[in-house]
Design a protein around this motif. Structure first.
Motif, PDB file in Angstrom:
ATOM      1  N   GLN A   1       0.830  -1.202   0.000  1.00  0.00           N
ATOM      2  CA  GLN A   1       0.000   0.000   0.000  1.00  0.00           C
ATOM      3  C   GLN A   1       0.868   1.257   0.000  1.00  0.00           C
ATOM      4  O   GLN A   1       0.599   2.219  -0.733  1.00  0.00           O
TER       5      GLN A   1
ATOM      6  N   GLN B   1      -9.273   3.270  -0.566  1.00  0.00           N
ATOM      7  CA  GLN B   1      -9.403   1.907  -1.080  1.00  0.00           C
ATOM      8  C   GLN B   1      -9.246   0.874   0.025  1.00  0.00           C
ATOM      9  O   GLN B   1      -9.931  -0.144   0.066  1.00  0.00           O
ATOM     10  N   THR B   2      -8.358   1.173   0.978  1.00  0.00           N
ATOM     11  CA  THR B   2      -8.145   0.264   2.106  1.00  0.00           C
ATOM     12  C   THR B   2      -9.411   0.142   2.947  1.00  0.00           C
ATOM     13  O   THR B   2      -9.792  -0.958   3.367  1.00  0.00           O
TER      14      THR B   2
ATOM     15  N   VAL C   1      -5.268   5.731  -1.658  1.00  0.00           N
ATOM     16  CA  VAL C   1      -4.875   4.414  -1.149  1.00  0.00           C
ATOM     17  C   VAL C   1      -5.602   4.113   0.150  1.00  0.00           C
ATOM     18  O   VAL C   1      -6.124   3.002   0.348  1.00  0.00           O
ATOM     19  N   ARG C   2      -5.687   5.094   1.050  1.00  0.00           N
ATOM     20  CA  ARG C   2      -6.403   4.889   2.312  1.00  0.00           C
ATOM     21  C   ARG C   2      -7.894   4.653   2.065  1.00  0.00           C
ATOM     22  O   ARG C   2      -8.520   3.829   2.730  1.00  0.00           O
TER      23      ARG C   2
ATOM     24  N   SER D   1       2.373   1.837  -3.384  1.00  0.00           N
ATOM     25  CA  SER D   1       1.432   2.373  -4.369  1.00  0.00           C
ATOM     26  C   SER D   1       1.109   3.840  -4.106  1.00  0.00           C
ATOM     27  O   SER D   1       0.572   4.519  -4.987  1.00  0.00           O
ATOM     28  N   ALA D   2       1.432   4.335  -2.909  1.00  0.00           N
ATOM     29  CA  ALA D   2       1.190   5.744  -2.579  1.00  0.00           C
ATOM     30  C   ALA D   2       2.354   6.651  -2.969  1.00  0.00           C
ATOM     31  O   ALA D   2       2.246   7.872  -2.841  1.00  0.00           O
TER      32      ALA D   2
ATOM     33  N   ARG E   1      -2.629  10.905  -3.801  1.00  0.00           N
ATOM     34  CA  ARG E   1      -2.467   9.465  -4.020  1.00  0.00           C
ATOM     35  C   ARG E   1      -2.566   8.698  -2.705  1.00  0.00           C
ATOM     36  O   ARG E   1      -3.190   7.635  -2.644  1.00  0.00           O
TER      37      ARG E   1
END
Length: 255
Positions: free
Chosen positions: A56, A250-251, A247-248, A59-60, A243
């Protein structure tokens, strides 16, 4: 006739952008300078977010595509890191700053930082290092508070280097975009002494910034010999916070 050592050093630092070996705030008082904080996204009674996984955090990260040409993945540690940042001074807070800049550990030990990327701009002899990590907000805020004191405590001082002699160091606030929950930026310049043969000294300009986004933090250093590429720090942080937020989000959806 061989060149004097001081002139050789200045020429080497100015000509060689990179070595090829590497592994490597209170409520907003002044939004224009980006030196304060906004309301935090977590507070009393809020559950801490789980730490980002390595995937994760990776990807950030920003990429060279986000900054555009001539930025590319790094080819190695910048020559000026050992030549100019490996320095000593007799002022404790200023020494701590130099140590952080040299080790690139504004967020603490890099071995506990999930993701780091380094990018090079060969045209401007610049290197940007960008980190994403989950850190306790109170710990990060203490680091930001310490950073805020440095333009006063370390406004001007001298530092000794082995390779480049005595450096005159200036520390000022760096203007940051108003992103994240809390942020602080510094601009640090190191300028050597004028050489005996009249050549201008080498100057390193370095931006260092940290932005807390909830329970995650971005740390950035962006340095160049001479003048830094315009707006790169701002661009990197704006894209990076967006970004990281995605990501957060999506988590949370996947939880």
């Amino acid at each position: 006739m061989p060149l004097p050592p001081a002139r050789l050093l200045a020429a080497a630092l100015a000509a060689a952008a990179l070595l090829t070996v590497s592994g490597c705030l209170s409520r907003e008082p002044d939004r224009a300078n980006g030196t304060g904080t906004d309301a935090p996204s977590t507070g009393p009674g809020s559950a801490a977010a789980p730490a980002l996984t390595a995937a994760q955090a990776q990807s950030a990260l920003i990429t060279e595509t986000d900054l555009g040409g001539p930025w590319t993945p790094t080819e190695g540690t910048a020559t000026w890191r050992d030549g100019l940042l490996k320095a000593t001074t007799n002022v404790p807070d200023c020494q701590r700053l130099l140590d952080v800049l040299y080790s690139d550990e504004l967020l603490g030990d890099q071995s506990t930082t999930p993701a780091v990327v380094a990018l090079d701009d060969g045209d401007d002899q610049a290197q940007l290092r960008y980190q994403v990590a989950t850190r306790h907000p109170a710990d990060v805020d203490r680091t930001l508070a310490w950073m805020r004191t440095l333009p006063q405590r370390c406004e001007q001082f001298t530092a000794a280097t082995t390779a480049a002699g005595l450096q005159y160091v200036q520390v000022t606030n760096a203007e940051l975009p108003v992103v994240g929950d809390a942020r602080q930026g510094l601009r640090v310049t190191l300028t050597g002494q004028t050489t005996n043969d009249g050549y201008d000294p080498v100057t390193l300009t370095l931006d260092v910034a940290a932005v807390r986004v909830g329970d995650d933090t971005i740390a950035l250093t962006n340095g160049a010999l001479g003048t830094e590429p315009s707006d790169v720090t701002r661009q990197a942080l704006e894209v990076g916070v967006q970004r990281l937020t995605q990501v957060r989000r999506q988590t949370r959806v996947q939880a």
